[in-house]
Design an enzyme around this catalytic site. Structure first.
Site, PDB file in Angstrom:
ATOM      1  CB  SER A 192       4.273   0.727  -3.700  1.00  0.00           C
ATOM      2  OG  SER A 192       3.620   0.532  -2.500  1.00  0.00           O
ATOM      3  CG  ASP A 346       2.315   8.082  -1.337  1.00  0.00           C
ATOM      4  OD1 ASP A 346       1.670   7.319  -0.594  1.00  0.00           O
ATOM      5  OD2 ASP A 346       3.380   7.774  -1.888  1.00  0.00           O
ATOM      6  CG  HIS A 376       0.789   4.723  -2.626  1.00  0.00           C
ATOM      7  ND1 HIS A 376       2.107   4.961  -2.304  1.00  0.00           N
ATOM      8  CD2 HIS A 376       0.677   3.386  -2.755  1.00  0.00           C
ATOM      9  CE1 HIS A 376       2.749   3.808  -2.239  1.00  0.00           C
ATOM     10  NE2 HIS A 376       1.903   2.840  -2.500  1.00  0.00           N
TER      11      HIS A 376
END
Ligand SMILES: *[C@@H]1O[C@H](CO)[C@@H](O)[C@H](O)[C@H]1NC(C)=O
Length: 406
Positions: A192, A346, A376
């Site tokens: 991320s 995601d 995610h």
């Protein structure tokens, strides 16, 4: 006594109310794709996460403590699991806390080194939340892992986290001998926002000939651009946990100190001058995304008239330090071998797809894994017991396989 009982009762009713509200709003807003394999687990995970955020917001409003602090405090209560095969050392590089992971078995040759930057939108996530991932990486790929505990919100906004990561990475690169790391095999890795920082660091270190060259970058559902919120995945997955578009916008705007009232203007893309979009469309336009990712519906990007004030307010986001995806060709073409994981469900999927294309077009070798059942944050479920998703193990195994080949 009676007053105390009444107060207690009121607190109980309030807590139950908050819980019900969170569960209710989950069913109204969250989009749980059946393809993730374990939809009920994702619902539970999302409700727990939302409950933490909601209580955090309540405490923040009451002036007790900030939301990010509360969420981090709660998730850091989970006890750390130790691995008998890995020696974990807590260190401080100056004021920056780091965790060093070394396999216990003796090695007579220098090891692979990994610098790990955790994710969490600069808001949540910590050395503790990513401990299991780092332990596993160190053990399975026989490497020395350095995890960086960079400073986060609410006190620390852009560019503090990046600065901490740069300082810690530089210090690590200068101490390789001490840790028994091979200077020809140092990898940067992150998930991320951590993945975003990993590649920004790779881009910046290209101009540092006195530091060992980074051998590879590992980018797990990385956040790579803050320019366009209308990419197909940003529309298709806008309500899929654990990163909804609203949550991502909250993190992004808080880190960059952009007022939430700009949201609708930015979402429409009215903060982008025409010449800016003309310049970057060749890299960011949806035409760069393969057709198989466009089967779920989305609207083509609209061209809105420019809102000059919004542009001035957000111009920092359009810098390659925040959007490494739009770094110039001469920078991207020099980047090391890259390992990318993207997840179908995601919000940030297309960041990975677009960066992959740019790297490949410029001749950088890319190993890419697309998780058809991924969302995610799925990697962080690795050590969550019954809330664990098998996809997290597959991502980790792919990372280890890549690392072993270096
Ligand atoms: C620009 O956006 C802001 C906030 O969304 C809005 O208040 C303002 O009126 C807009 N300005 C123009 C010229 O459209």
């Amino acid at each position: 006594m009676v007053a105390l009982l009444l107060l207690l009762q009121a607190a109980c009713v309030f807590s139950v109310g908050v819980g019900l509200w969170v569960i209710g709003s989950h069913f109204f807003t969250a989009d749980i794709p059946a393809a993730v394999g374990h939809p009920v687990k994702l619902r539970v995970l999302h409700c727990v996460f939302q409950l933490l955020l909601t209580w955090g917001m309540i405490f923040e409003k009451l002036g007790i403590c900030s939301m990010p602090r509360f969420v981090r405090f709660m998730h850091d209560l989970v006890p750390l699991k130790e691995d008998p095969d890995v020696v974990v050392t807590d260190l401080c590089y100056g004021t920056i806390p780091v965790k060093l992971y070394q396999p216990k078995v003796f090695s007579c040759t220098p090891r692979l080194g990994i610098v790990f930057y955790h994710g969490g939108g600069m808001l949540i996530g910590s050395l503790r939340t990513h401990n299991a991932i780092c332990c596993h990486l160190s053990k399975k790929s026989d490497s020395v892992v350095l995890a960086v505990g960079y400073r986060k919100l609410p006190q620390h906004k852009f560019p503090v986290a990046l600065r901490d990561c740069v300082v810690a990475t530089t210090h690590f690169l200068k101490s390789l001998n001490k840790y028994g790391v091979d200077p020809d095999r140092v990898v940067v890795c992150g998930d991320s926002v951590g993945g975003g920082m990993a590649t920004v660091i790779c881009q910046r270190y290209l101009g540092c000939p006195d530091l060992p060259k980074i051998r590879a970058q590992i980018l797990i559902y990385a956040s790579l651009q803050a320019v366009d919120f209308q990419l197909p995945s940003y529309q298709q997955n806008k309500n899929v946990p654990l990163a909804s578009r609203d949550f991502a916008f909250y993190c992004w705007s808080t880190v960059l100190d952009i007022k939430p009232s700009w949201k609708s203007t930015i979402m429409k893309g009215a903060h982008l001058p025409a010449e800016f979009w003309k310049k970057y469309r060749k890299w960011l336009g949806a035409e760069n995304i393969p057709e198989r990712f466009k089967k779920r519906p989305y609207q083509p990007k609209t061209s809105e008239p420019l809102n000059e004030s919004a542009y001035l307010e957000t111009s920092l986001a359009l810098d390659s330090m925040n959007s490494p995806l739009i770094a110039e060709d001469e920078v991207v073409s020099q980047l090391p071998e890259t390992f990318i994981v993207s997840c179908e469900y995601d919000l940030l999927r297309d960041d990975s797809l677009l960066y992959k294309k740019r790297l490949e077009d410029l001749g950088v070798p890319v190993t890419w894994h697309h998780m058809e059942d991924g969302f995610h944050g799925v990697l962080s479920t690795l050590d969550m017991g019954c809330l664990h998703f098998p996809c997290s193990k597959r991502i980790l195994d792919a990372m280890v396989h890549f690392l072993k080949g270096l």
